[in-house]
Design an enzyme around this catalytic site. Structure first.
Site, mmCIF file in Angstrom:
data_model
loop_
_atom_site.group_PDB
_atom_site.id
_atom_site.type_symbol
_atom_site.label_atom_id
_atom_site.label_comp_id
_atom_site.label_asym_id
_atom_site.label_seq_id
_atom_site.Cartn_x
_atom_site.Cartn_y
_atom_site.Cartn_z
ATOM 1 N N PHE A 170 0.772 -1.173 -0.143
ATOM 2 C CA PHE A 170 -0.092 -0.005 0.058
ATOM 3 C C PHE A 170 0.792 1.180 -0.021
ATOM 4 O O PHE A 170 0.639 2.065 0.834
ATOM 5 C CB PHE A 170 -1.155 0.085 1.319
ATOM 6 C CG PHE A 170 -1.672 -1.298 1.382
ATOM 7 C CD1 PHE A 170 -2.887 -1.455 0.600
ATOM 8 C CD2 PHE A 170 -1.053 -2.203 2.202
ATOM 9 C CE1 PHE A 170 -3.594 -2.746 0.942
ATOM 10 C CE2 PHE A 170 -2.088 -3.456 2.506
ATOM 11 C CZ PHE A 170 -3.075 -3.664 1.731
ATOM 12 N N ASP A 226 0.882 -1.161 -4.894
ATOM 13 C CA ASP A 226 -0.189 -0.443 -4.607
ATOM 14 C C ASP A 226 -1.233 -0.796 -5.757
ATOM 15 O O ASP A 226 -0.572 -0.864 -7.038
ATOM 16 C CB ASP A 226 0.043 1.008 -4.495
ATOM 17 C CG ASP A 226 -0.836 2.053 -3.857
ATOM 18 O OD1 ASP A 226 -0.874 2.410 -2.763
ATOM 19 O OD2 ASP A 226 -1.961 2.128 -4.710
ATOM 20 N N ASN A 254 -2.597 -5.894 -6.452
ATOM 21 C CA ASN A 254 -3.442 -5.969 -5.224
ATOM 22 C C ASN A 254 -2.518 -6.415 -4.370
ATOM 23 O O ASN A 254 -2.117 -7.787 -4.328
ATOM 24 C CB ASN A 254 -4.651 -7.059 -5.388
ATOM 25 C CG ASN A 254 -5.630 -6.850 -4.314
ATOM 26 O OD1 ASN A 254 -5.206 -7.086 -3.266
ATOM 27 N ND2 ASN A 254 -7.131 -6.785 -4.594
ATOM 28 N N ALA A 255 -2.523 -5.804 -3.292
ATOM 29 C CA ALA A 255 -1.545 -6.251 -1.996
ATOM 30 C C ALA A 255 -2.034 -7.375 -1.336
ATOM 31 O O ALA A 255 -1.336 -8.346 -1.101
ATOM 32 C CB ALA A 255 -1.294 -5.185 -0.968
ATOM 33 N N ASP A 271 0.736 -0.526 5.365
ATOM 34 C CA ASP A 271 0.210 0.914 5.605
ATOM 35 C C ASP A 271 -1.043 0.988 4.850
ATOM 36 O O ASP A 271 -1.423 1.798 3.835
ATOM 37 C CB ASP A 271 1.045 2.175 5.502
ATOM 38 C CG ASP A 271 0.451 3.187 5.788
ATOM 39 O OD1 ASP A 271 -0.498 3.350 6.603
ATOM 40 O OD2 ASP A 271 0.731 4.331 5.310
ATOM 41 N N CYS A 325 -4.671 3.327 10.299
ATOM 42 C CA CYS A 325 -5.134 4.716 10.598
ATOM 43 C C CYS A 325 -6.623 4.833 10.900
ATOM 44 O O CYS A 325 -7.029 5.904 10.725
ATOM 45 C CB CYS A 325 -4.733 5.583 9.159
ATOM 46 S SG CYS A 325 -5.551 4.928 7.770
#
Ligand code: SAH
Length: 391
Positions: A223, A245, A273-274, A294, A334
């Protein structure tokens, strides 16, 4: 004048320093209920508690601006913004980028202001701040003297406040692509096309940690957006840095930054796609010396918390599996609905599933220019755990 009277016993959180009034805590509203108007907040006995912007349509119906009776005018904003400029991690001018105003954390709920060199980026998130927009822009021009102010009031959360989305120069004009200087590295950011206000300023200090830890390691930045962590790792002497990403646009910015710092040879950026890529690396038994996770906030509401935790668990479990012996995982969240204890608990369970043991080297948070009110845990939204694989 609008007056808000709280229900009995509902004043204690405000008195402890928290700035929010929930709709359910209001006993009575006297006066005209224009969304975002400033109201006097009283406890149930009529004692004055402060002034707040009030939007009775929202669950967070009041956001405290001040605890005294001085008018909320030009002079008020000038005082507040001048104070904000003196807080940790900030400078009102210079080539570095920083957050100058962090909403609730600076007692200016609903307002975000970031500085990218001589360009300011403002974000107005509530009906209350929307009504004060002209005053705010005028004070920013006078106090910070930028070349322009770009507005990124395009967060979907504005819709809950009954506001449309707005984006564009609020004052001045010019380039929206900027170079952010950070500890000797340069990062490209586009304040118009980028996420949030263009660059993840909240990760600044965590990028420095990654930079220090990355030396000699093969680094995977999942990401990666515009490559903040990957380029920092390469700058710190990583053997290689791979950023992944979904967004091609942000990867192009990442490549531009790697190039500008003379690090293109050790940096690679791939659009994938992670979730899939982490699974593929596990299957291929590929190993990395340092992995950064992240992801975007998997949840914006409390309702979706369980699903979000499953998402966090999945990527952390996979990242743990592909760490080389003694490898380091830098893992972030986050989402403010996932608090630090919940985040750590999720990591513990992921480690069990990954059948690996870790040391918690450090539990970090957002950069200091995103101040956290001790009394309002919602102002601390970023968690960044540094884990070291025991073997
Ligand atoms: N680490 C970045 C910020 C990440 S923001 C920094 O420090 O600058 C989250 C990023 O996740 C966005 O760039 C978004 O494009 C990306 N993203 C969202 N879902 C993804 C997925 N499934 N796979 C890969 N990238 C994804």
């Amino acid at each position: 004048m609008l007056t808000i009277r709280l229900a009995p016993g509902r004043e204690s959180r405000l008195q402890a320093g928290h700035p929010w009034i929930y709709r359910s805590e209001i006993a009575r509203i006297e006066g005209t209920e224009t969304p975002g108007a400033i109201g006097r907040i009283l406890d149930h006995r009529g004692k004055f508690l402060g002034q707040a912007t009030v939007n009775p349509a929202c669950q967070i119906a009041g956001r405290l601006l001040s605890r005294d009776e001085a008018p909320i005018d030009d002079a008020f904003f000038e005082r507040r913004i001048r104070q904000a400029l003196t807080r940790c991690g900030r400078s009102a001018s210079g080539p570095d980028a920083c957050r100058l105003v962090f909403g609730e954390g600076d007692h200016l709920p609903g307002l975000i202001v970031d500085r990218y060199g001589d360009l300011l980026v403002a974000q107005i998130l509530t009906a209350g701040m929307e009504r004060l927009r002209e005053t705010i822009l005028e004070v920013l021009r006078r106090v910070v003297a930028p070349r322009a102010i770009y507005e990124r009031s395009d967060s979907s959360s504005r819709r809950m406040e009954g506001l449309d989305l707005r984006k564009g120069f609020a004052w001045g004009t010019g380039e929206t692509g900027v170079w952010v200087q950070e500890e000797g590295l340069a990062f490209f950011a586009d304040v118009a096309a980028g996420q949030k206000t263009g660059f993840f300023l909240d990760q600044r200090e965590n990028r420095q940690v990654v930079r220090r830890l990355a030396k000699g390691r093969e680094v995977l930045d999942c990401f990666c957006y515009s490559g903040g962590f990957a380029v920092s790792a390469a700058g710190g002497g990583a053997a290689s840095a791979l950023g992944i990403d979904l967004s091609e646009t942000s990867l192009a910015w990442a490549r531009q930054s790697a190039e500008r710092n003379g690090l293109a040879a050790s940096c690679t950026f791939v659009s994938v796609n992670a979730f899939d890529q982490l699974r593929a690396f596990a299957r291929e038994e590929r190993r990395f010396g340092l992995v950064v996770l992240d992801p975007p906030a998997f949840t914006k509401g409390r309702d979706a918390l369980e699903g979000a935790l499953r998402g966090y668990n999945e990527i952390n479990l996979r990242a743990m599996k592909i760490l080389a012996p003694g490898g380091i995982l830098v893992t972030c969240s986050c989402s403010y609905h996932v608090d630090a204890p919940t985040f750590l608990e999720m990591l513990r369970s992921a480690a069990v599933d990954a059948r690996r043991e870790f040391r918690l080297v450090e539990l970090r948070t957002q950069a200091a220019d995103h101040p956290i009110l001790l009394a309002a845990k919602e102002t601390q939204y970023l968690k960044c755990a540094i884990l070291e694989a025991v073997n």
